[in-house]
Design a protein around this motif. Structure first.
Motif, PDB file in Angstrom:
ATOM      1  N   GLU A  96       0.832  -1.205   0.000  1.00 28.77           N
ATOM      2  CA  GLU A  96       0.000   0.000   0.000  1.00 28.77           C
ATOM      3  C   GLU A  96       0.869   1.258   0.000  1.00 28.77           C
ATOM      4  OE1 GLU A  96      -3.208   0.114  -0.317  1.00 28.77           O
ATOM      5  OE2 GLU A  96      -3.549  -2.042  -0.219  1.00 28.77           O
ATOM      6  N   THR A  97       0.246   2.414  -0.210  1.00 26.32           N
ATOM      7  CA  THR A  97       0.938   3.697  -0.150  1.00 26.32           C
ATOM      8  C   THR A  97       1.051   4.138   1.308  1.00 26.32           C
ATOM      9  OG1 THR A  97       0.025   4.297  -2.301  1.00 26.32           O
ATOM     10  CG2 THR A  97       0.933   6.084  -0.972  1.00 26.32           C
ATOM     11  N   HIS A  98       2.222   4.642   1.696  1.00 26.61           N
ATOM     12  CA  HIS A  98       2.448   4.948   3.112  1.00 26.61           C
ATOM     13  C   HIS A  98       2.855   6.401   3.347  1.00 26.61           C
ATOM     14  CE1 HIS A  98       2.058   0.692   3.863  1.00 26.61           C
ATOM     15  NE2 HIS A  98       3.006   0.444   2.981  1.00 26.61           N
ATOM     16  N   THR A  99       2.468   7.310   2.453  1.00 24.30           N
ATOM     17  CA  THR A  99       2.704   8.731   2.717  1.00 24.30           C
ATOM     18  C   THR A  99       1.809   9.184   3.866  1.00 24.30           C
ATOM     19  OG1 THR A  99       0.996   9.443   1.173  1.00 24.30           O
ATOM     20  CG2 THR A  99       3.234   9.117   0.285  1.00 24.30           C
ATOM     21  N   LEU A 100       2.158  10.318   4.484  1.00 25.99           N
ATOM     22  CA  LEU A 100       1.339  10.829   5.582  1.00 25.99           C
ATOM     23  C   LEU A 100      -0.061  11.176   5.090  1.00 25.99           C
ATOM     24  CD1 LEU A 100       1.078  11.656   8.517  1.00 25.99           C
ATOM     25  CD2 LEU A 100       2.044  13.896   7.927  1.00 25.99           C
ATOM     26  N   ASP A 101      -0.171  11.741   3.903  1.00 25.00           N
ATOM     27  CA  ASP A 101      -1.487  12.081   3.350  1.00 25.00           C
ATOM     28  C   ASP A 101      -2.333  10.823   3.152  1.00 25.00           C
ATOM     29  OD1 ASP A 101      -1.360  14.922   3.087  1.00 25.00           O
ATOM     30  OD2 ASP A 101       0.070  14.652   1.466  1.00 25.00           O
ATOM     31  N   ALA A 102      -1.719   9.758   2.588  1.00 27.39           N
ATOM     32  CA  ALA A 102      -2.457   8.509   2.360  1.00 27.39           C
ATOM     33  C   ALA A 102      -2.895   7.891   3.674  1.00 27.39           C
ATOM     34  CB  ALA A 102      -1.591   7.529   1.571  1.00 27.39           C
ATOM     35  N   LEU A 103      -2.020   7.942   4.671  1.00 26.16           N
ATOM     36  CA  LEU A 103      -2.345   7.358   5.973  1.00 26.16           C
ATOM     37  C   LEU A 103      -3.464   8.138   6.652  1.00 26.16           C
ATOM     38  CD1 LEU A 103      -1.502   5.025   7.717  1.00 26.16           C
ATOM     39  CD2 LEU A 103       0.312   6.431   8.696  1.00 26.16           C
ATOM     40  N   CYS A 104      -3.431   9.472   6.531  1.00 26.92           N
ATOM     41  CA  CYS A 104      -4.499  10.299   7.104  1.00 26.92           C
ATOM     42  C   CYS A 104      -5.833  10.009   6.422  1.00 26.92           C
ATOM     43  CB  CYS A 104      -4.144  11.775   6.987  1.00 26.92           C
ATOM     44  SG  CYS A 104      -2.845  12.319   8.116  1.00 26.92           S
ATOM     45  N   ASP A 105      -5.826   9.871   5.095  1.00 26.70           N
ATOM     46  CA  ASP A 105      -7.059   9.531   4.376  1.00 26.70           C
ATOM     47  C   ASP A 105      -7.595   8.180   4.821  1.00 26.70           C
ATOM     48  OD1 ASP A 105      -6.934  11.880   2.958  1.00 26.70           O
ATOM     49  OD2 ASP A 105      -5.993  10.997   1.185  1.00 26.70           O
ATOM     50  N   ARG A 106      -6.696   7.234   5.010  1.00 26.79           N
ATOM     51  CA  ARG A 106      -7.095   5.882   5.376  1.00 26.79           C
ATOM     52  C   ARG A 106      -7.706   5.835   6.782  1.00 26.79           C
ATOM     53  NH1 ARG A 106      -2.114   3.178   4.417  1.00 26.79           N
ATOM     54  NH2 ARG A 106      -2.561   3.507   2.204  1.00 26.79           N
ATOM     55  N   LEU A 107      -7.227   6.719   7.655  1.00 28.10           N
ATOM     56  CA  LEU A 107      -7.666   6.687   9.054  1.00 28.10           C
ATOM     57  C   LEU A 107      -8.600   7.838   9.410  1.00 28.10           C
ATOM     58  CD1 LEU A 107      -4.284   5.644  10.702  1.00 28.10           C
ATOM     59  CD2 LEU A 107      -6.322   4.228  10.437  1.00 28.10           C
ATOM     60  N   GLY A 108      -9.025   8.600   8.405  1.00 34.37           N
ATOM     61  CA  GLY A 108      -9.989   9.655   8.670  1.00 34.37           C
ATOM     62  C   GLY A 108      -9.433  10.826   9.454  1.00 34.37           C
ATOM     63  N   VAL A 109      -8.131  11.110   9.308  1.00 35.63           N
ATOM     64  CA  VAL A 109      -7.498  12.253   9.976  1.00 35.63           C
ATOM     65  C   VAL A 109      -7.418  13.407   8.979  1.00 35.63           C
ATOM     66  CG1 VAL A 109      -5.380  13.139  11.025  1.00 35.63           C
ATOM     67  CG2 VAL A 109      -6.171  10.814  11.552  1.00 35.63           C
TER      68      VAL A 109
END
Length: 472
Positions: free
Chosen positions: A405-418
């Motif tokens: 998967e993509t692990h940029t901060l933006d991608a992680l925030c999108d994935r976790l609703g941040v």
């Protein structure tokens, strides 16, 4: 042993076995035919041998093709569904499941979506009830804070292991003259340990209020103080009278506390401690460029996470004079200008302050090797030992969502609703706050996977270390 491997790896090994078995069977059969042909035309034997080689390559290619299809359409969708369900169940994020990606899994994705929706609704109903009670408690807390502000005594509640559990605005003013006040920090970082231990020993012996003269841990100040027992409750109270300390009357800092810290066993080795119980300092830096060996820090942002929650008010948002011009291309990213840092402290002061702020905590960052490289380069010169335990949210993302998967901060925030407000993206404090929110959501997800202790989490992240090598 096999059950400890990931689903995709087990599927891959299955197809490897299928390919090898096919090669062995085909080769064996053709070998028998070859041996029988030895009594006749030798050309026939050569044909058998060529057929064996060709069939081996053919079966391998077939297995590889079937595995790629299986991995893309079965294994990956299953991993994504599992990760999405854990995110909804343990991180409180209501994101839609990607049913299209799992279209070859029959009714699994729609069924998982239905279950998740039902659980989310139940969770929402419970959350509404909790929110109402929380609002009532918040109102009471505000009244209590206002009341305590009028009392000319600074108060610090300390656990049996001498960690700070509570401090009020007036105590923050006093302790701040030594170091920034922090929940779960050792009180010995602020006051001389020998004096406090001696007073604490008398407190235990007499079980009554003990007056003593307190001195700052580095000799910054001295004041009259009292230790007070808490009856049958664990821990003790440190009281500082207004008449004996320079307490700012306008200190409007609210009451900061976490009573769960009373139960923490901070004496255990960190590898054995639960990830929920650790104190984290989540930080980010903005720099003049992307080369840690020659570029410089222009901003440090940091927040503290205690008991899986961000502590309000305990943060750093510090501009740093890099001692060199900031390239326009870098300013375009983080919006820090040369004028903004002209009167800011140099890295010597900023790094030392952050080192104190992070004392006794696990350091967390997104792509930590990059940010830590700047601090460690200056640490050698300043005598700062950056020997804190470190966790990287890039690697935590790989553990929870898979390396592909993509692990940029933006991608992680999108994935976790941040949500990162646009004006705070690529600011040190904004990115640190977002990373801290991501961490708070990932901690219960890690626990749900069975990774409960710090040591277990670190062992899992080491399996994905290549990700950081590729990033840097």
């Amino acid at each position: 042993m096999l059950m400890t491997l990931s689903l995709r790896l087990r599927v891959f090994l299955f197809f490897v076995f299928l390919a090898l078995a096919g090669i062995v069977v085909t080769s064996g059969a053709l070998y028998v035919g070859y041996r029988r042909s030895l009594g006749g035309d030798t050309g026939l034997g050569s044909a058998f041998l060529f057929s064996a080689i060709l069939s081996g390559f053919g079966l391998s290619a077939l297995a590889a093709g079937v595995w790629l299809l299986f991995d893309e359409n079965v294994a990956k969708p299953i991993e994504r569904i599992a990760a999405s369900m854990r995110t909804r169940a343990h991180a409180g994020v209501s994101l839609d499941l990607d049913t299209h990606a799992a279209r070859y899994l029959g009714d699994l994705a729609p069924a998982a979506a239905a279950v998740s929706t039902q659980l989310s609704q139940s969770t929402l109903d419970t959350a509404e009830a909790v929110a109402a009670e929380t609002a009532r408690l918040a109102s009471e807390k505000e009244r209590l804070t206002a009341l305590l502000t009028e009392i000319p005594v600074a108060m610090v509640l300390i656990s049996p292991t001498h960690q700070i559990v509570l401090y009020d605005g007036q105590a923050a003013s006093v302790l701040g003259q030594i170091h920034p006040p922090r929940l779960n920090a050792s009180i010995f970082e602020y006051l001389r340990e020998d004096e406090l231990r001696a007073a604490h020993a008398k407190l235990i012996e007499k079980d009554e209020e003990i007056p003593f003269t307190a001195h700052g841990s580095e000799g910054q100040l001295s004041f009259d103080a009292r230790l007070k027992p808490l009856g049958h409750a664990p821990g003790y109270m440190l009281l500082i009278d207004d008449a004996h300390a320079e307490i700012s009357p306008e200190a409007a800092r609210p009451l900061i506390y976490d009573f769960d810290l009373m139960e923490h066993d901070s004496e255990r080795a960190i590898e054995e401690r639960a990830i929920q119980s650790l104190t984290y300092v989540v930080f980010d830096t903005e720099t003049t460029g992307l080369l840690p060996h020659k570029d410089e820090i222009v901003q440090i942002g940091a927040v503290r996470v205690v008991n899986g929650r961000i502590v309000p008010g305990e943060e750093i948002n510090q501009l740093v004079n890099p001692g060199m011009p900031i390239p326009p291309a870098s300013t375009k990213v983080h919006h820090v200008t040369n004028a903004m840092v002209a009167d800011a402290p140099l890295i010597d002061t900023a790094a030392s302050d952050f080192h104190k702020f992070a004392g006794g905590a696990v350091i967390v960052a997104h792509n930590a090797p990059f940010d830590m490289a700047f601090l460690k380069r200056h640490g050698k010169r300043l005598g700062l030992a950056w020997d804190h335990p470190i966790i990287d949210t890039v690697l935590l993302s790989a553990v929870l969502f898979g390396a592909s998967e993509t692990h940029t901060l933006d991608a992680l925030c999108d994935r976790l609703g941040v949500t990162i407000p646009p004006h705070l993206r690529h600011t040190a404090l904004g990115d640190a706050q977002a990373t801290a929110e991501v961490l708070c959501k990932m901690i219960p997800m890690l626990k749900s996977r069975g990774y409960v202790t710090f040591g277990e989490v670190i062992r899992q992240t080491r399996k994905h270390g290549r990700l950081l090598e590729d990033l840097n």
